[in-house]
Design an enzyme around this catalytic site. Sequence first.
Site, PDB file in Angstrom:
ATOM      1  CG  ASP A  44     -38.735 -43.520  42.602  1.00 18.40           C
ATOM      2  OD1 ASP A  44     -39.285 -43.209  43.669  1.00 18.40           O
ATOM      3  OD2 ASP A  44     -37.886 -42.794  42.035  1.00 18.40           O
ATOM      4  CB  ALA A  45     -41.200 -48.351  38.513  1.00 18.20           C
ATOM      5  CG  ASP A  46     -38.677 -47.019  34.089  1.00 18.19           C
ATOM      6  OD1 ASP A  46     -38.908 -46.076  33.303  1.00 18.19           O
ATOM      7  OD2 ASP A  46     -39.399 -48.048  34.189  1.00 18.19           O
ATOM      8  CB  SER A  93       5.762 -32.260  48.641  1.00 18.53           C
ATOM      9  OG  SER A  93       6.418 -31.468  49.574  1.00 18.53           O
ATOM     10  CD  GLU A 127       8.584 -44.010  40.801  1.00 13.14           C
ATOM     11  OE1 GLU A 127       7.438 -44.364  41.041  1.00 13.14           O
ATOM     12  OE2 GLU A 127       9.554 -44.209  41.561  1.00 13.14           O
ATOM     13  CE  LYS A 129       6.116 -34.504  41.246  1.00 17.13           C
ATOM     14  NZ  LYS A 129       4.819 -33.839  41.058  1.00 17.13           N
ATOM     15  CG  ASP A 131      -0.073 -33.215  36.672  1.00 15.15           C
ATOM     16  OD1 ASP A 131      -0.097 -32.939  37.887  1.00 15.15           O
ATOM     17  OD2 ASP A 131      -0.140 -32.360  35.773  1.00 15.15           O
ATOM     18  NE  ARG A 150       1.505 -34.149  50.038  1.00 12.65           N
ATOM     19  CZ  ARG A 150       1.738 -32.871  50.268  1.00 12.65           C
ATOM     20  NH1 ARG A 150       0.774 -31.988  50.105  1.00 12.65           N
ATOM     21  NH2 ARG A 150       2.927 -32.470  50.666  1.00 12.65           N
ATOM     22  CD  GLU A 186      -0.097 -38.507  42.100  1.00 13.18           C
ATOM     23  OE1 GLU A 186       0.431 -38.950  43.149  1.00 13.18           O
ATOM     24  OE2 GLU A 186      -0.115 -37.307  41.805  1.00 13.18           O
ATOM     25  CE1 TYR A 238       3.693 -41.795  45.019  1.00 11.59           C
ATOM     26  CE2 TYR A 238       2.443 -41.941  42.982  1.00 11.59           C
ATOM     27  CZ  TYR A 238       2.729 -41.298  44.169  1.00 11.59           C
ATOM     28  OH  TYR A 238       2.048 -40.169  44.513  1.00 11.59           O
ATOM     29  CE  LYS A 326       7.185 -30.568  38.403  1.00  9.01           C
ATOM     30  NZ  LYS A 326       6.871 -29.678  39.501  1.00  9.01           N
ATOM     31  CB  CYS A 431       2.257   2.398  48.373  1.00  9.00           C
ATOM     32  SG  CYS A 431       0.988   1.180  48.708  1.00  9.00           S
ATOM     33  CB  CYS A 434      -1.103   3.775  51.740  1.00  8.65           C
ATOM     34  SG  CYS A 434       0.666   3.416  51.728  1.00  8.65           S
ATOM     35  CB  CYS A 455       4.258  -0.022  50.470  1.00 15.04           C
ATOM     36  SG  CYS A 455       3.306   1.009  51.576  1.00 15.04           S
ATOM     37  CB  CYS A 461       0.100   0.406  53.673  1.00 15.46           C
ATOM     38  SG  CYS A 461      -0.323  -0.225  52.034  1.00 15.46           S
TER      39      CYS A 461
END
Length: 713
Positions: A44-46, A93, A127, A129, A131, A150, A186, A238, A326, A431, A434, A455, A461
């Site tokens: 704690d002192a340090d 979005s 511009e 997009k 990520d 968001r 972003e 943006y 994209k 299926c 089932c 199915c 099911c």
Amino acid sequence: MSLTTIAVEQLTEQQAAEELARLAAEIAEHNRLYHTEDRPVISDADYDALKQRNLAIEERFPELKRPDSPTDQVGGAVLEKFEKVSHSVAMLSLDNAFSEEDVRDFADRVRRFLKLDADAPLAMTAEPKIDGLSLSLRYERGQLVTAATRGDGSVGEDVTANARTIRDIPQSLKGSAPDVIEVRGEVYLTKADFAVLNERQAAEGKQTYVNPRNTAAGSLRQLDTSITASRPLKFFAYAWGECSALPAATQMGVVECFAAWGFKVNPLMQRFETVDGLLEQYRLIESERAGLAYDIDGVVYKVDDLVLQARLGFISRSPRWAVAHKFPAETATTVLEEIEIQVGRTGALSPVARLEPVTVGGVVVSNATLHNEDYIAGIGSDGQPIREGRDLRVGDTVTIYRAGDVIPKVMDVDLSKRPADSVPYVFPETCPACGSPATREVNEKTGRADSVRRCTGGLICPAQAVEKLKHFVSRNAFDIDGFGAKQAEAFYHADLIKNPVDIFTLAARDEASELTKLKNREGWGEQSAANLFEAIEARRAVDLHRFIFALGIRHVGEGNAKILARTYRSAASFIAAMKEAQDPEGEAWSDLVNIDGIGPTVAHALVEFFGEPHNAAIVDELLTHVHPTDAEPVASDSVFAGKTIVFTGSLERMSRDEAKAMAERLGAKTAGSVSRKTDLVVAGPGAGSKRKKAAELEIEIIDEDEWFARLGQ
Ligand code: IVH
């Protein structure tokens, strides 16, 4: 001599700045070790000595004090949990475009909606997009007051304390800004900072992170803000939410104001007069992508003129005035080891590829979707060959691709590497859960078998039942704390909860000791059982749209559930309408298909669901246990709120779509035909039978000018 040992009085300004940066990082790291890992490595002192030295330097050079200064942090301010923040303007979005043709279609749609000629000028910005994850920063009189994620777009999490540690986010705005402005943008991590962080994790023998985006998200959403402070997060502005007075008339102009107020804005943003200009910028940004300091996954185009943006408005969750173009997905090659069939909540049999793990765009992928039986056989949804008819087999070497967060897909096969003994894949006709026959319905419109095999087991099911239950409690449905997919599965197999009604009788049955009490079951205890009962209790009052979405009706996603809730307002009137709509000649049916945004496919799915007596019975029974809250009309103070409006004839100042969208924004419903439920008909020149019918029914009829006059425009 290392900086650390130089006396504060002897530091040059340059050295002081470096030393403050180092101390901020070092103290943040000690905070993290202390508060989060319970593993302090200094006394704690340090620790106090480091903080003292930091403070002494700040006192000598006040202008060098950092936004993430350890002096301003109370230890590692550890929050209990994030508070919720309602976005006064929803965080939306973007719609996606995957080809140049999609981009041209987008521009055409905008023109059509605005009734612009093909050659009328229509400027747009382009511009990158980014990520990362979006963040909304609320400034009041120039001071940062709230930062919110968001979330689901309407309600996010309050991460103000975390955002204050990010250097790119000004605490106060320079120059003159509106009284209230929510700047959106972003949060991201550079590729280089991500690599450094991961090296550190690896060196310490810790789990490494998947990609910069997830790491940025994880770093921001830390209850211990000192962890956020220790991560070099960055921010690009943006967009905006609430704004007391727009500072400019164009998208570009507002972004220039952001820069003047002290935000980082993306240098690759530019304005173009033509679609060709936008596409050229796309190619330029794509060619620079690898060399950029941060990850991007496409180019965003936005209509520049803010008056036009306002007219265009939104469709479900995305603005009509913007689109994300994209980049093509990233691909990799690996071996298809096995094909597994999963049964979904509507009985669809979905083939999943188990792959030899491979890295695609920095993420390890071991599962990918194979869509459906035809896709495996090399047939597309239009019945035409795909991959030149090449089928996919277990043992094949395949190309897989993934784009952003989308589930990876198996795209192609390398026939030269096909093992000699490989056999075509035989899709099951029963299926796997089932044993009921799994069939392909014939599509009435095309006359072809549906590509999805389903199915036919319905209620018997177990796979469908479990998936329905998982859906019912999922995040956008009932969202019961401590009751996720895992618990749904376990409760189902323990015969405790077989359908949604059982959730709400669980506590009473537990009380009556009809079964082993939950607290005595494996993995549960007194407290966790009590918490679960409390969480279930809290969900007896649920938003109507969540209730509708939770029913798991085919084609009724969150967006459609919201439209239905807004239209019918209460559970009782929604259910009554669905029952009445069973009559294809009746008014309830025509009202349903005429709701803007609800097409015939959704309408048929709803009618089919409520036409099944068992479903109707479950819903009725469910409503004796839960009480959905009535949906609010959208803009209750407008003169048209709550009214059902029909537009007919040709409109001159707006397109039909624009008119309908405007009516809905004002809290009205629009319908395609006139009935006794119609309140108002807006008729343009050439209006015929609808106008006549309205006159017969003595419904008010106005023209377009009167419409605008009532809006004060
Ligand atoms: S504009 C109303 N511009 O993409 C539309 N979004 O898919 C506001 N994003 O949630 C968004 N870069 O997180 C916009 N240059 C950019 C963006 C961008 C990244 C993200 C944003 C949004 C998501 C939509």
